[in-house]
Design an enzyme around this catalytic site. Structure first.
Site, PDB file in Angstrom:
ATOM      1  N   GLU A 179      17.131  24.020 -12.413  1.00 48.36           N
ATOM      2  CA  GLU A 179      15.931  23.182 -12.498  1.00 48.36           C
ATOM      3  C   GLU A 179      14.954  23.472 -11.359  1.00 48.36           C
ATOM      4  O   GLU A 179      14.677  22.621 -10.501  1.00 48.36           O
ATOM      5  CB  GLU A 179      16.321  21.694 -12.490  1.00 48.36           C
ATOM      6  CG  GLU A 179      17.181  21.331 -13.683  1.00 48.36           C
ATOM      7  CD  GLU A 179      17.435  19.846 -13.865  1.00 48.36           C
ATOM      8  OE1 GLU A 179      17.674  19.421 -14.984  1.00 48.36           O
ATOM      9  OE2 GLU A 179      17.404  19.112 -12.858  1.00 48.36           O
ATOM     10  N   GLU A 372      22.122  22.074 -20.268  1.00 45.65           N
ATOM     11  CA  GLU A 372      22.436  20.676 -19.934  1.00 45.65           C
ATOM     12  C   GLU A 372      21.875  19.769 -21.015  1.00 45.65           C
ATOM     13  O   GLU A 372      20.696  19.898 -21.385  1.00 45.65           O
ATOM     14  CB  GLU A 372      21.810  20.250 -18.597  1.00 45.65           C
ATOM     15  CG  GLU A 372      22.521  20.761 -17.390  1.00 45.65           C
ATOM     16  CD  GLU A 372      21.967  20.203 -16.082  1.00 45.65           C
ATOM     17  OE1 GLU A 372      21.542  19.029 -16.061  1.00 45.65           O
ATOM     18  OE2 GLU A 372      21.946  20.954 -15.097  1.00 45.65           O
TER      19      GLU A 372
END
Ligand code: BG6
Length: 475
Positions: A179, A372
């Site tokens: 991220e 995810e």
């Protein structure tokens, strides 16, 4: 429904949220060892409170986590039982280079991950390695200023080179940064940044972003030199932005919000800073700290695939209303009245998953890996030792169905899907253990107490069927 035969089904974890053993076998301290449990966590995570100023009795949950460091064999045996074809995990940087600037790596740290990869291979599980899932040796932060300092690019490259050389026969899929856009939302967690009151935050953030993007491109270059078969991915915290109304100002705001995230992948996938970002930094009087052949490096070393996390869609408004915000404060958004929320206030939007997958594919036309996706919920252990997590099954069923639509009806290219987190672990946002995502329950509470016993939940057996049927059987 039909997923490709070799579709990589599995689950994901991160070192800082699972391993614990923070001072074992030569490991050094990392920024995330200083993330407290409790009400000050958000302030520390956003870089607004120096963790060194926390009271002496502060509890730091990542230091213990779920002790995956000592339980990895048991954990991998369990995920193998679920039929995993891929296991996404991250490497703790300070386990390999305890301070970050050493000339030689810590052999015990290297051995540990080699054993982990061997264990995966024993069950034909493909490891998917996040080189950097938020952590950085605290020494680099304290002595060099961490990612603010260009030297950290060199320390990171040394770390990546060690990993690529050491594990080249065991690992094929690598993600350079987890991220990477999280620096905008949770800067201390994502990069070790703490701000002083008179800091020029925007300039510091611009520096850090450039350093990480250069580090990512250079790592990609290095990877291909060491093993041309390596597959390197970028990783984005994704989730489409809907305009709150059809008012053009709301629509425009949703475009601006999307660009804030896509700027990172635009650079990593297309190889240059997008014009909208160049114009924006110019307007804000910010300088992107480009040096020497940086622009060529970015251009020549783009990623092979795009990976991302998806938990929720978001809503953009030209006139944000502070009384109408979702509870998930890292990515706060206007509340979407058409969606239900999790116990932690995260809005649940399976069709938003299909929308996000398509949006990214339309933008880049490259293979994607969903690394995810999951539901944080408070599980109840029954007296006869069971966890009947039907809500989690429902969440995954709907999201996998949406993903399947994206593959079969929209034709997107997907390499695999790793649910978050396949094993209960410490919540990144709240530091709680009770915000559970796993198919495997861990007997541990928010304060690190418990037997650490592993218990398969009802969802464990459900996901086992999903994998066995290659995503056909979602019942
Ligand atoms: C992602 C992170 O942001 O979301 C994970 O990559 C994190 O590390 C996950 O755990 C879920 O968020 P949370 O705050 O519920 O743990």
């Amino acid at each position: 429904m039909s997923f490709p035969e070799n579709f990589l089904w599995g689950g994901a974890t991160a070192a800082n949220q699972t391993e614990g053993a923070y001072n074992i076998d030569g490991r050094g301290l990392s920024n995330l060892d200083f993330m407290p449990y409790g009400e000050l966590r958000f302030q520390v995570g956003t870089g607004n409170l120096d963790p060194k100023s926390l009271p002496a009795n502060t509890f730091f949950p990542s230091r213990v986590a779920i002790d995956h460091y000592h339980h990895y064999k048991e954990d991998i045996a369990l995920i193998a039982k679920m039929g995993f074809r891929v296991y996404r995990l991250s490497i703790s940087w300070s386990r390999i280079y305890p301070k970050g600037n050493e000339s030689k790596p810590n052999q015990l740290g290297l051995d540990h991950y080699l054993n982990v990869f061997k264990e995966c291979r024993k069950y034909n599980i493909e490891p998917l390695v996040t080189i950097n899932h938020f952590d950085i040796p605290m020494y680099l932060v304290d002595e060099y200023g961490g990612w603010k300092n260009r030297l950290t690019v060199e320390f990171y490259l040394k770390f990546t080179e060690t990993l690529f050389k050491h594990y080249k026969d065991y690992v094929k899929y690598w993600l350079t940064f987890n991220e990477i856009n999280m620096v905008l939302h949770f800067p201390f967690v994502a990069t070790g940044l703490t701000f002083n009151p008179d800091d020029n935050r925007e300039q510091i953030t611009t520096d850090v972003i450039h350093h990480q993007l250069i580090a990512s491109a250079k790592a990609t270059q290095l990877a291909k030199k060491i093993n041309p078969d390596f597959q390197i991915g970028c990783m984005l915290a994704a989730g489409s932005y809907y305009a709150q109304t059809p008012h053009p100002k709301d629509v425009w705001k949703s475009i601006l919000d999307s660009r804030e995230s896509y700027m990172f992948s635009d650079v990593q996938v297309r190889g240059s800073y997008p014009n909208y970002y160049l114009k924006q930094t110019e307007r804000q009087n910010l300088t992107i700290p480009v040096k020497n052949d940086d622009l060529k490096i970015l251009r020549d070393h783009t990623v092979d695939f795009i990976s991302f996390s998806y938990y929720s869609s978001r809503v953009s408004s030209a006139k944000p209303d502070s009384a109408n915000q979702t509870e998930s404060n890292i990515f706060s958004s206007e509340i979407n009245p058409y969606l239900q929320t999790s116990e932690w206030g995260w809005q649940i939007d399976p069709l938003g998953f299909r929308i996000t997958i398509n949006e990214i594919y339309d933008r880049y036309n490259k293979p994607m890996f969903i690394v995810e996706n999951g539901l944080g919920a408070n599980d109840n252990l029954t007296e006869d030792g069971k966890i009947n997590d039907d809500y989690r099954i429902k969440y995954h069923k709907e999201h996998i169905k949406a993903m399947s639509d994206a593959v079969t009806l929209d034709g997107v290219e997907l390499i695999g899907y790793t649910s978050w987190a396949c094993i209960d672990s410490i919540s990144n946002g709240t530091g709680e253990m009770t915000k559970r995502y796993g198919f495997i329950y861990i007997d541990r509470d928010d304060y690190g107490k418990g037997t650490f016993r592993r218990i398969p939940k009802k969802s464990f057996y459900w996901y086992q069927e999903v994998i066995k049927s290659n995503g056909e059987n979602l019942k």
